[in-house]
Design a protein around this motif. Structure first.
Motif, short mmCIF file in Angstrom:
data_model
loop_
_atom_site.label_atom_id
_atom_site.label_comp_id
_atom_site.label_asym_id
_atom_site.label_seq_id
_atom_site.Cartn_x
_atom_site.Cartn_y
_atom_site.Cartn_z
N UNK A 56 0.71 -1.18 0.22
CA UNK A 56 -0.08 0.16 -0.03
C UNK A 56 0.84 1.32 0.07
N UNK A 57 1.93 1.19 0.77
CA UNK A 57 2.94 2.30 0.69
C UNK A 57 3.51 2.45 -0.47
N UNK A 58 4.00 1.36 -1.32
CA UNK A 58 4.62 1.69 -2.50
C UNK A 58 3.78 2.04 -3.78
N UNK A 59 2.39 1.87 -3.43
CA UNK A 59 1.30 2.25 -4.38
C UNK A 59 1.42 3.70 -4.38
N UNK A 60 1.61 4.31 -3.08
CA UNK A 60 1.57 5.93 -2.94
C UNK A 60 3.01 6.33 -3.55
N UNK A 61 4.04 5.73 -3.26
CA UNK A 61 5.65 6.11 -3.85
C UNK A 61 6.25 4.92 -4.07
N UNK A 62 6.54 4.49 -4.97
CA UNK A 62 7.23 3.44 -5.48
C UNK A 62 8.90 3.57 -5.44
N UNK A 63 9.11 4.91 -4.96
CA UNK A 63 10.66 5.27 -4.92
C UNK A 63 11.20 5.31 -3.58
N UNK A 64 10.49 4.78 -2.52
CA UNK A 64 10.89 4.62 -1.16
C UNK A 64 11.91 3.51 -0.81
N UNK A 65 13.01 3.72 -0.89
CA UNK A 65 13.87 2.38 -0.89
C UNK A 65 13.82 1.57 0.43
N UNK A 66 13.54 2.37 1.49
CA UNK A 66 13.26 1.60 2.84
C UNK A 66 12.07 0.72 2.85
N UNK A 68 11.21 -1.26 0.06
CA UNK A 68 11.64 -2.14 -0.65
C UNK A 68 12.47 -2.88 0.17
N UNK A 69 13.41 -2.41 1.03
CA UNK A 69 14.24 -3.24 1.88
C UNK A 69 13.39 -3.92 2.70
N UNK A 93 18.34 0.39 -6.13
CA UNK A 93 18.11 1.34 -7.48
C UNK A 93 17.80 2.84 -6.57
N UNK A 94 16.91 2.74 -5.74
CA UNK A 94 16.61 4.07 -5.26
C UNK A 94 17.44 4.80 -4.21
N UNK A 95 18.27 4.09 -3.41
CA UNK A 95 19.16 4.38 -2.55
C UNK A 95 20.62 3.62 -2.45
N UNK A 96 21.29 3.78 -3.26
CA UNK A 96 22.39 3.14 -3.69
C UNK A 96 23.55 2.86 -2.39
N UNK A 97 23.79 4.23 -1.94
CA UNK A 97 24.72 4.20 -0.77
C UNK A 97 24.27 3.64 0.43
N UNK A 98 22.76 3.54 0.62
CA UNK A 98 22.29 2.94 1.83
C UNK A 98 22.17 1.54 1.73
N UNK A 100 23.62 -0.88 -1.09
CA UNK A 100 24.44 -1.75 -1.76
C UNK A 100 25.44 -2.56 -0.72
N UNK A 101 25.69 -1.82 0.42
CA UNK A 101 26.49 -2.46 1.33
C UNK A 101 25.64 -3.68 1.69
N UNK A 102 24.24 -3.58 2.31
CA UNK A 102 23.37 -4.38 2.77
C UNK A 102 23.36 -5.64 1.91
N UNK A 103 23.14 -5.23 0.50
CA UNK A 103 22.91 -6.48 -0.41
C UNK A 103 24.10 -7.19 -0.54
N UNK A 104 25.27 -6.60 -0.65
CA UNK A 104 26.81 -7.37 -0.53
C UNK A 104 26.56 -8.39 0.64
#
Length: 265
Positions: A56-66, A68-69, A93-98, A100-104
């Motif tokens: 529901x939140x992403x429907x309002x704004x799909x660019x919120x990286x947190x 998605x995480x 995609x929407x917050x690489x600096x935050x 990308x390390x977590x994805x690694x």
């Protein structure tokens, strides 16, 4: 994406003004999606409710990286790695600096795609320096990946540098897990005496460290230590492991860490 250059003096104040309500709006969406909805559920048995709140939140704004995480995170803990990664990629995609390390980190400890993890973490170091994720530097997880890829010389160098860095340059308290993996690299290179000396450093900090005792016992065996002493040390390791004294990283609740010894009952 085309780069647009505008020479209007009013552009800077306009962008500054436009950014504030956007952030406030995103904060409100996050609070509504998580604090007022998802966090009221336990995703271990209410996954659909958790995910519906975030959707529901992403429907309002799909660019919120947190968001998605937070959508991805429960799937990793449920060992549905490919599902989770598709959402975590959106966070990056929407917050690489935050993120990308977590994805690694996730690729190293959870999904065990070690070459991909190294790629992510090396990019982090290149872009942001050797920062921290989940209590350790990016290079620490690169070292784990090298161990798992049987590239022991590379792992040894990474962990030697890591230990020197955190204890000399960063002036941190000694960490038994850091010593453990430094010793493991020596162990895999059959540097038995060096490995024992470093396992002992880990055990000085964490005397019940079952994994360190187990691999130290193997080093003893390789060096011709009397069999009864080796067996006795393995017995102590088994007793400590039964009491829960193993690698004490937070995520061992969900995943077995590299070289973590699981004793049969």
């Amino acid at each position: 994406m085309k780069k647009i250059i505008l020479g209007c003096s009013f552009l800077i104040p306009f962008l500054t003004f436009a950014q504030v309500p956007k952030n406030k709006t995103q904060d409100a969406i996050v609070k509504q999606s998580l604090d007022s909805c998802a966090y009221k559920y336990n995703y271990t048995f209410q996954m659909q409710e958790w995910q519906s709140c975030i959707d529901e939140g992403l429907k309002k704004d799909s660019t919120i990286a947190y968001l998605w995480q937070q959508k991805a995170m429960p799937y990793f803990k449920c060992k549905k790695y490919e599902v989770g990664m598709s959402f975590l990629d959106k966070a990056v995609l929407y917050n690489k600096q935050e993120w990308l390390p977590y994805r690694g980190f996730i690729k190293c400890i959870f999904s065990r795609t070690y070459k991909e993890a190294i790629t992510d973490l090396e990019e982090c170091i290149k872009l942001y320096g050797n920062g921290y994720v989940m209590d350790h530097t990016y290079s620490f997880y690169i070292g784990l990946c090298y161990l798992q890829l049987n590239e022991y010389d590379k792992a040894e160098k990474v962990f030697d540098d890591y230990v020197n860095d955190i204890y000399k340059n960063r002036q941190q308290l000694e960490h038994p897990t850091a010593y453990f993996y430094q010793a493991i690299a020596k162990y895999e290179l059959q540097k038995w005496d060096e490995a024992i000396a470093i396992f002992d450093k880990a055990l000085k900090i964490y005397p019940q460290f079952s994994d360190a005792k187990y691999y130290k016992a193997i080093c003893w065996l390789k060096l011709g230590k009397p069999k009864e002493e080796v067996v006795a040390l393995v017995g102590l390791a088994r007793e400590d492991a039964a009491k829960g004294f193993t690698i004490n990283e937070d995520n061992t609740v969900y995943e077995t860490y590299p070289y973590q010894k699981k004793f049969s009952k």
